[in-house]
Motif scaffolding. Structure first.
Motif, short mmCIF file in Angstrom:
data_model
loop_
_atom_site.label_atom_id
_atom_site.label_comp_id
_atom_site.label_asym_id
_atom_site.label_seq_id
_atom_site.Cartn_x
_atom_site.Cartn_y
_atom_site.Cartn_z
N GLU A 105 0.69 -1.33 -0.13
CA GLU A 105 0.03 -0.07 -0.03
C GLU A 105 0.71 1.28 0.03
OE1 GLU A 105 -3.17 0.34 -0.13
OE2 GLU A 105 -3.28 -1.78 -0.50
N ASN A 106 2.14 1.18 0.02
CA ASN A 106 2.95 2.20 -0.25
C ASN A 106 3.10 3.17 1.11
OD1 ASN A 106 5.37 3.74 -0.88
ND2 ASN A 106 3.75 5.18 -2.18
N ALA A 107 2.83 2.58 2.34
CA ALA A 107 2.26 3.33 3.46
C ALA A 107 3.63 3.23 4.59
CB ALA A 107 0.94 2.89 3.96
N HIS A 108 4.62 2.76 4.14
CA HIS A 108 5.83 2.70 5.11
C HIS A 108 6.21 4.32 5.28
CE1 HIS A 108 6.68 -1.45 6.27
NE2 HIS A 108 6.49 -1.78 4.84
N VAL A 109 6.77 4.71 6.47
CA VAL A 109 7.25 5.99 6.83
C VAL A 109 8.44 6.04 5.92
CG1 VAL A 109 7.93 7.48 8.69
CG2 VAL A 109 6.17 5.91 9.05
N ARG A 110 8.55 7.28 5.16
CA ARG A 110 9.66 7.63 4.45
C ARG A 110 9.84 8.94 4.45
NH1 ARG A 110 9.07 6.30 -1.57
NH2 ARG A 110 7.78 4.44 -1.05
N MET A 111 11.06 9.33 4.14
CA MET A 111 11.45 10.80 4.27
C MET A 111 11.03 11.52 2.91
SD MET A 111 12.27 12.02 7.13
CE MET A 111 13.10 13.73 6.79
N ASP A 112 10.00 12.07 2.68
CA ASP A 112 9.57 12.65 1.32
C ASP A 112 10.26 14.05 0.84
OD1 ASP A 112 6.53 11.05 1.06
OD2 ASP A 112 8.28 10.37 0.87
N VAL A 113 11.29 14.51 1.52
CA VAL A 113 11.94 15.67 1.43
C VAL A 113 12.01 15.94 -0.10
CG1 VAL A 113 13.96 17.46 1.70
CG2 VAL A 113 12.92 15.97 3.37
N LEU A 114 12.83 15.10 -0.89
CA LEU A 114 13.06 15.15 -2.25
C LEU A 114 11.93 14.36 -3.14
CD1 LEU A 114 16.91 14.81 -2.33
CD2 LEU A 114 15.60 16.82 -2.44
N TYR A 115 11.54 13.34 -2.68
CA TYR A 115 10.78 12.04 -3.32
C TYR A 115 9.53 12.86 -3.76
CZ TYR A 115 8.63 7.58 -3.87
OH TYR A 115 8.05 6.49 -4.59
N SER A 116 8.98 13.57 -2.93
CA SER A 116 7.50 14.02 -3.10
C SER A 116 7.40 15.08 -4.35
CB SER A 116 6.78 14.58 -1.75
OG SER A 116 7.51 15.72 -1.56
N GLY A 117 8.48 15.48 -4.47
CA GLY A 117 8.23 16.49 -5.59
C GLY A 117 9.06 15.87 -7.25
N TRP A 118 9.35 14.59 -7.03
CA TRP A 118 9.99 14.08 -8.10
C TRP A 118 8.87 13.50 -9.25
CZ3 TRP A 118 13.73 10.24 -5.76
CH2 TRP A 118 15.07 10.76 -5.47
N PRO A 119 9.06 13.69 -10.50
CA PRO A 119 8.30 12.84 -11.19
C PRO A 119 8.03 11.53 -11.14
CG PRO A 119 10.07 13.66 -12.62
CD PRO A 119 10.18 13.72 -11.09
N PRO A 120 6.70 10.90 -11.70
CA PRO A 120 6.46 9.32 -11.42
C PRO A 120 7.64 8.56 -11.83
CG PRO A 120 4.42 10.56 -12.36
CD PRO A 120 5.62 11.64 -12.07
N ARG A 121 8.18 8.79 -13.02
CA ARG A 121 9.33 7.83 -13.46
C ARG A 121 10.58 7.94 -12.41
NH1 ARG A 121 11.54 8.23 -18.70
NH2 ARG A 121 12.29 6.12 -18.56
N ARG A 122 11.04 8.95 -12.07
CA ARG A 122 12.19 9.27 -11.04
C ARG A 122 11.69 8.32 -9.61
NH1 ARG A 122 14.70 14.78 -10.02
NH2 ARG A 122 15.11 14.39 -12.15
N LYS A 123 10.69 8.56 -9.25
CA LYS A 123 9.92 7.86 -8.32
C LYS A 123 10.09 6.28 -8.29
CE LYS A 123 6.93 11.23 -6.18
NZ LYS A 123 5.43 11.63 -6.13
N ALA A 124 9.59 5.79 -9.37
CA ALA A 124 9.60 4.52 -9.63
C ALA A 124 11.04 3.99 -9.55
CB ALA A 124 9.00 4.29 -11.11
N LEU A 125 11.80 4.71 -10.42
CA LEU A 125 13.34 4.27 -10.26
C LEU A 125 14.02 4.24 -8.83
CD1 LEU A 125 15.79 3.19 -11.79
CD2 LEU A 125 16.54 5.90 -12.21
N ALA A 126 13.57 5.18 -8.02
CA ALA A 126 14.07 5.20 -6.65
C ALA A 126 13.45 4.03 -5.77
CB ALA A 126 13.73 6.57 -6.00
N ASP A 127 12.20 3.67 -6.11
CA ASP A 127 11.52 2.60 -5.50
C ASP A 127 12.48 1.37 -5.81
OD1 ASP A 127 9.95 4.33 -3.90
OD2 ASP A 127 8.28 4.00 -5.49
N PHE A 128 12.53 1.21 -7.33
CA PHE A 128 13.18 -0.01 -7.72
C PHE A 128 14.49 -0.11 -7.14
CE2 PHE A 128 15.98 -2.14 -10.90
CZ PHE A 128 15.32 -3.18 -10.89
#
Length: 187
Positions: A67-90
């Motif tokens: 559910e993508n509900a683990h706590v994370r620090m979204d300082v940079l991640y929240s502003g990234w485009p979906p493809r960059r988020k997907a690469l970071a998650d991968f």
């Protein structure tokens, strides 16, 4: 794997309800028992509450990942485009989650087997056996590895453009904190 972890996650939600009932009975039983001069609670009931809490935590981890509900620090991640988020998650899944879960599974295997071998039980009088609950340590890491592989495949597919990233409405577990308005008074 997503479907299985969704079922297990929802089951762990019902275990919260059961845990609260057992906990409530323990509290009421302790005070009512003291007033009546009887012992209405037991170590087994107290340990049942503890085991239920452990199961909620252990069985809910892979569902929380799904559910993508683990706590994370979204300082940079929240502003990234979906493809960059997907690469970071991968990358995070492949470099951190999967190896950590694999090592944890490897290192907990022997202690869990030893617990079964000696039929480990609670040191408290009237307590429960410990070896069955310890088995769920292995289960959690197996579920996390399986869900991690599922997440990695989805992240890679999003990064490559093979599937669309989830829409904001599909990310129901994401919580947005609204900044307070100046001059706003809740009183």
């Amino acid at each position: 794997m997503d479907r299985l972890n969704t079922i297990i996650g929802r089951l762990s939600g019902w275990l919260v309800f059961l845990m609260v009932l057992v906990g409530g009975f323990n509290v009421i039983g302790r005070y009512l028992g003291n007033a009546l001069g009887q012992n209405l609670s037991s170590n087994a009931l107290i340990e049942t509450q503890w085991y239920l809490f452990s199961l909620v935590f252990l069985l809910g981890a892979a569902y929380t990942l799904k559910e993508n509900a683990h706590v994370r620090m979204d300082v940079l991640y929240s502003g990234w485009p979906p493809r960059r988020k997907a690469l970071a998650d991968f990358i995070g899944t492949v470099l951190f989650l999967l190896p950590f879960s694999g090592f944890a599974l490897w290192f907990t295997w022997t202690p869990v087997l030893n617990s079964w071998r000696i039929r480990e039980s609670s040191p408290d009088p009237g307590g429960l056996p410990r070896y069955p609950i310890k088995s769920f340590i292995l289960v959690i890491f197996i579920l996390l590895i399986a869900q991690g592989l599922s997440q990695a495949i989805k992240s890679w597919a999003i990064y490559r453009g093979a599937i669309a990233p989830p829409s904001p409405s599909e990310l129901s577990a994401t919580v947005t904190v609204q900044p307070e308005r100046e001059g706003h008074d809740d009183a």
